[in-house]
Design a protein around this motif. Sequence first.
Motif, PDB file in Angstrom:
ATOM      1  N   LYS A 196      20.419 -64.753 -72.606  1.00 31.51           N
ATOM      2  CA  LYS A 196      21.296 -64.490 -73.883  1.00 31.51           C
ATOM      3  C   LYS A 196      22.348 -65.643 -73.635  1.00 31.51           C
ATOM      4  O   LYS A 196      22.890 -65.977 -74.595  1.00 31.51           O
ATOM      5  CB  LYS A 196      21.711 -63.290 -73.885  1.00 31.51           C
ATOM      6  CG  LYS A 196      22.488 -62.934 -75.015  1.00 31.51           C
ATOM      7  CD  LYS A 196      22.882 -61.360 -75.223  1.00 31.51           C
ATOM      8  CE  LYS A 196      23.348 -61.040 -76.685  1.00 31.51           C
ATOM      9  NZ  LYS A 196      23.870 -59.577 -76.621  1.00 31.51           N
ATOM     10  N   ASN A 209      12.529 -59.351 -74.602  1.00 34.12           N
ATOM     11  CA  ASN A 209      13.820 -59.517 -74.670  1.00 34.12           C
ATOM     12  C   ASN A 209      14.298 -60.803 -74.346  1.00 34.12           C
ATOM     13  O   ASN A 209      15.077 -61.417 -74.902  1.00 34.12           O
ATOM     14  CB  ASN A 209      14.667 -58.650 -73.818  1.00 34.12           C
ATOM     15  CG  ASN A 209      14.921 -57.084 -74.536  1.00 34.12           C
ATOM     16  OD1 ASN A 209      15.572 -57.144 -75.627  1.00 34.12           O
ATOM     17  ND2 ASN A 209      14.365 -56.323 -74.184  1.00 34.12           N
ATOM     18  N   ARG A 239      13.628 -62.559 -77.592  1.00 35.09           N
ATOM     19  CA  ARG A 239      14.333 -62.120 -78.729  1.00 35.09           C
ATOM     20  C   ARG A 239      15.709 -62.364 -78.708  1.00 35.09           C
ATOM     21  O   ARG A 239      16.238 -63.352 -79.740  1.00 35.09           O
ATOM     22  CB  ARG A 239      14.335 -60.585 -78.444  1.00 35.09           C
ATOM     23  CG  ARG A 239      15.058 -59.764 -79.731  1.00 35.09           C
ATOM     24  CD  ARG A 239      14.988 -58.196 -79.471  1.00 35.09           C
ATOM     25  NE  ARG A 239      13.453 -57.709 -79.909  1.00 35.09           N
ATOM     26  CZ  ARG A 239      13.090 -56.379 -79.122  1.00 35.09           C
ATOM     27  NH1 ARG A 239      13.890 -55.875 -78.279  1.00 35.09           N
ATOM     28  NH2 ARG A 239      11.893 -56.085 -79.315  1.00 35.09           N
ATOM     29  N   VAL A 240      16.466 -62.586 -77.581  1.00 34.85           N
ATOM     30  CA  VAL A 240      18.179 -62.951 -77.501  1.00 34.85           C
ATOM     31  C   VAL A 240      18.089 -64.477 -77.651  1.00 34.85           C
ATOM     32  O   VAL A 240      19.185 -64.986 -77.980  1.00 34.85           O
ATOM     33  CB  VAL A 240      18.628 -62.751 -76.281  1.00 34.85           C
ATOM     34  CG1 VAL A 240      18.477 -60.975 -76.126  1.00 34.85           C
ATOM     35  CG2 VAL A 240      17.854 -63.086 -74.980  1.00 34.85           C
ATOM     36  N   SER A 247      21.081 -53.897 -88.371  1.00 35.08           N
ATOM     37  CA  SER A 247      20.431 -54.796 -87.529  1.00 35.08           C
ATOM     38  C   SER A 247      21.308 -56.090 -87.076  1.00 35.08           C
ATOM     39  O   SER A 247      22.176 -56.182 -87.501  1.00 35.08           O
ATOM     40  CB  SER A 247      19.154 -55.116 -88.178  1.00 35.08           C
ATOM     41  OG  SER A 247      18.403 -54.436 -88.806  1.00 35.08           O
ATOM     42  N   PRO A 248      20.901 -56.511 -85.594  1.00 35.38           N
ATOM     43  CA  PRO A 248      21.604 -57.686 -85.365  1.00 35.38           C
ATOM     44  C   PRO A 248      21.170 -58.929 -86.312  1.00 35.38           C
ATOM     45  O   PRO A 248      20.298 -58.863 -86.840  1.00 35.38           O
ATOM     46  CB  PRO A 248      20.992 -57.774 -83.968  1.00 35.38           C
ATOM     47  CG  PRO A 248      19.649 -57.122 -83.978  1.00 35.38           C
ATOM     48  CD  PRO A 248      19.905 -55.863 -84.968  1.00 35.38           C
ATOM     49  N   GLN A 262      19.725 -62.007 -87.604  1.00 33.79           N
ATOM     50  CA  GLN A 262      18.680 -62.926 -87.350  1.00 33.79           C
ATOM     51  C   GLN A 262      18.894 -64.363 -87.576  1.00 33.79           C
ATOM     52  O   GLN A 262      19.388 -64.908 -88.525  1.00 33.79           O
ATOM     53  CB  GLN A 262      17.554 -62.614 -88.282  1.00 33.79           C
ATOM     54  CG  GLN A 262      16.268 -63.229 -88.143  1.00 33.79           C
ATOM     55  CD  GLN A 262      15.447 -62.443 -87.046  1.00 33.79           C
ATOM     56  OE1 GLN A 262      15.816 -61.218 -86.734  1.00 33.79           O
ATOM     57  NE2 GLN A 262      14.591 -62.815 -86.363  1.00 33.79           N
ATOM     58  N   SER A 315      17.552 -49.964 -82.682  1.00 28.35           N
ATOM     59  CA  SER A 315      17.747 -51.575 -82.695  1.00 28.35           C
ATOM     60  C   SER A 315      18.996 -51.678 -82.290  1.00 28.35           C
ATOM     61  O   SER A 315      19.799 -52.841 -81.726  1.00 28.35           O
ATOM     62  CB  SER A 315      17.831 -51.765 -84.263  1.00 28.35           C
ATOM     63  OG  SER A 315      18.123 -53.279 -84.552  1.00 28.35           O
ATOM     64  N   GLN A 329      19.615 -51.654 -78.380  1.00 25.03           N
ATOM     65  CA  GLN A 329      18.949 -52.665 -77.682  1.00 25.03           C
ATOM     66  C   GLN A 329      19.742 -53.941 -77.829  1.00 25.03           C
ATOM     67  O   GLN A 329      19.804 -54.619 -76.841  1.00 25.03           O
ATOM     68  CB  GLN A 329      17.536 -53.047 -78.438  1.00 25.03           C
ATOM     69  CG  GLN A 329      16.661 -52.353 -78.173  1.00 25.03           C
ATOM     70  CD  GLN A 329      15.258 -52.620 -78.925  1.00 25.03           C
ATOM     71  OE1 GLN A 329      15.158 -52.899 -80.286  1.00 25.03           O
ATOM     72  NE2 GLN A 329      14.146 -52.713 -78.081  1.00 25.03           N
ATOM     73  N   THR A 330      20.701 -54.021 -78.726  1.00 26.68           N
ATOM     74  CA  THR A 330      21.493 -55.065 -78.825  1.00 26.68           C
ATOM     75  C   THR A 330      22.966 -55.026 -77.832  1.00 26.68           C
ATOM     76  O   THR A 330      23.625 -56.043 -77.696  1.00 26.68           O
ATOM     77  CB  THR A 330      22.074 -55.467 -80.346  1.00 26.68           C
ATOM     78  OG1 THR A 330      23.193 -54.325 -80.590  1.00 26.68           O
ATOM     79  CG2 THR A 330      20.873 -55.556 -81.191  1.00 26.68           C
ATOM     80  N   LYS A 331      23.255 -53.825 -77.407  1.00 27.76           N
ATOM     81  CA  LYS A 331      24.523 -53.347 -76.729  1.00 27.76           C
ATOM     82  C   LYS A 331      24.028 -53.058 -75.152  1.00 27.76           C
ATOM     83  O   LYS A 331      24.828 -53.134 -74.405  1.00 27.76           O
ATOM     84  CB  LYS A 331      25.142 -52.316 -77.476  1.00 27.76           C
ATOM     85  CG  LYS A 331      25.661 -52.648 -78.642  1.00 27.76           C
ATOM     86  CD  LYS A 331      26.477 -51.405 -79.363  1.00 27.76           C
ATOM     87  CE  LYS A 331      27.097 -51.781 -80.850  1.00 27.76           C
ATOM     88  NZ  LYS A 331      28.341 -52.721 -80.627  1.00 27.76           N
ATOM     89  N   GLU A 362      30.965 -51.641 -74.429  1.00 32.09           N
ATOM     90  CA  GLU A 362      29.446 -51.527 -75.148  1.00 32.09           C
ATOM     91  C   GLU A 362      28.897 -50.262 -74.419  1.00 32.09           C
ATOM     92  O   GLU A 362      27.943 -49.756 -75.386  1.00 32.09           O
ATOM     93  CB  GLU A 362      28.685 -52.639 -74.492  1.00 32.09           C
ATOM     94  CG  GLU A 362      29.196 -54.244 -75.156  1.00 32.09           C
ATOM     95  CD  GLU A 362      28.642 -54.189 -76.632  1.00 32.09           C
ATOM     96  OE1 GLU A 362      28.966 -53.290 -77.206  1.00 32.09           O
ATOM     97  OE2 GLU A 362      28.476 -55.378 -77.036  1.00 32.09           O
TER      98      GLU A 362
END
Length: 748
Positions: free
Chosen positions: A408, A432, A435-436, A485-486, A488, A552, A555-557, A568
């Motif tokens: 990330k 992940n 995803r990141v 949502s984070p 995109q 969702s 998962q971002t934090k 976080e």
Amino acid sequence: MVRACGLLTHQDQPVALKDISVTLSIREFVAGVSATLHYENEEKVALEAFFVFPMDEDSAVYTFEALVDGKKIVAELQDKMKAHTDYEVAISQGCQAYLLEEDKSSRDVFCCNVGNLQPGSKVALTLRYVQELPLEADGALRYVLPAILNPRYHLSGLTEDSCLDLKTPIVPLENLPYTLTMVATISSQHGINRVQSNCALSPMEYLEGDKTSAQVSLAEGHKFDRDMELLIYYSAVHSPSVAVEMAMPERKPDSLMGDPAVMVSFYPDIPDTETSMICGEFIFLMDRSGSMDTPMSKQDRSQLRIEAAKETLILLLKSLPLDCYFNIYGFGSSFEAFFPESVKYTQQTMEEAVERVQLLKADLGGTEILTPLQKIFRGPSIPGHPLQLFVFTDGEVTDTFSVIKEVKFNSKKHRCFSFGIGEGASTSLIKNIARVSGGTSEFITGKDRMQYKALRTLKRSLQSVMEDISLSWDLPPDLTANMLSPEQTVIFRGQRLIFYAQLTGIVPPEEATGEVCLRCTLQGKSIEQKVTFSLQPKYDSNFTIHRLAAKSLIQTKDMGFRETSARERKDVLNISIESGVMSSFTAFIAINKELNQPVQGPLVHREIPRPVLSARPARASLCSPARVHSSHFAPSGFTNRAACLGTMTHSKKSELLDQAVLQSSSHGQKIKCRSRLESMHHMKKTHSSTYETNLQSNCKGNGIVQLIFLQNANGSWDLNEGLAKVLGMNLEDIKAAHPTKDLLHIRL
């Protein structure tokens, strides 16, 4: 936390877990799952049982309850440290206690503790979760109930209090002492065409005349000895949709669960433009740890993971665009690179790389992927050649969050495309890291069409992607949509997008509608897609959309205990407690204080056995006849047996790649090939055609893929018997038509 001691449960000893029953409800592209673990203590002493098991990374677990002697005890979601303390106190006081938690180092591993299970007593523990189902390129929705939990490797010098530290007994797949039953109900407004599985199913039964609802179940006596996969095919899956879910009545407005939640799904209609990126630095990171020397699955015992990964890598090497740059790293406890730095893709470098890939073995020890990643990211960039990272691994590393954080942190300079090799690959790691970084992930098991997935991923890495993605809302006054949502960053062709939002303000009358518009750009051109929807919220007792939105956000934090900042961590804890969705920092605990009498004496500890694939499979024939349904295939474009000379441009090579993806996809459910890549220490470059002939025979269900295995770096083919066989032509006839040519350029 009480840890195991003494003898472990083995095949001939009593086992507390008797069976697992699963009720699966799939509505459109969301699965709701209720899994019940049935325990019985047949010993003469009180037990404390531990069961470590895998779950998909995207599972949002929201309920845990116990049924003891007809009494239901609903667990409470607490701060994990408090839950551990309460569990210890309850056990010490002779109460029955039940604990469910995520592993500290990976979101796809769970541990269930059953404390003070008295002699002769029975208990049923039920956990419920929801998850989005990924969409395969052939239109199938894929649900997997994981069974295989492979051992995870600790990073050197690091210690972590992990569920996987429990010395859980491992038994061969066929000797598991518990069974699985599963009933699945499927519903879709578009109609259900068929359901396929890697396990034996009962015949599908339609519950409605219009085929919008159906039911299937596992065949009786199924052993939970493999990942159970369902592929669901609807009549249509690419229609955009919006669903609005009613808020929890008892929650305050302006809170996550106190306002209506919205799920928006788009399938952007991206034009199939000619592949534009002919440049790039392609780095392939290959897992060579000892765990890669195990079979892909019980059903594909002739092929080892390392061999499947090598075959996939060679296919990708053959398909790279000319004049790009590439390098290959192998990693385990240490790592090795093929070249000191990335080299230009030419016939010579391609042949050298293919020859070295053939000799790779799973001989580098543990699974330490972090160090080679840091080496790659800290290397100099090549101007005009953006970095594309391809990772092949079974994901058997304990501290996945450190790896995800590193990827990330460097996401601005690369995209990561990940392949999970074999059953039991870590969904937390594989999903992940893609995803990141704005890439995609694929899972390759014994029944998957490996070539198709590999070529689809390469095609995506070469695509012009849609960028500048935004959502806009047209809503009545006094009503706003707040995104949950984070952000995109990119969209690939054929990819589904899901967004979550929270509606705040005054919800209008039933007949009111809203509109949401997706906007993005492709090669400088603006593209938009709109959908109109009813604003009237619908009630769902499970609050599925709210909990998927919460998952969702989590998962971002949530990056685990060591990698999540204090701020976080506080956010994750609040979101988890409010939504009831488990996180790394929370755990479910249930305590039954109504025992007839306190437990006397120390508890006996029992770890529930878990399945593992044996290290060395028995050899078998190259192809499994049970799954081969297609006749000899002549690649489209060659039916007139006409070949002509010309220049093979990058667009032509990418066109071959396109045809390979399509052809592999169309045969993906019909053909099962096994690859046995023999060691070739004596190989020289002059013997490369022998190896390619072996690859050709192993992939004989797809003529286009065979052509890719045979082609040169510039897209041409050596005029020989191997090529003639793929074309379905006689070599002498081809030579007669082109008597002075040693290379053949084919016009598709």
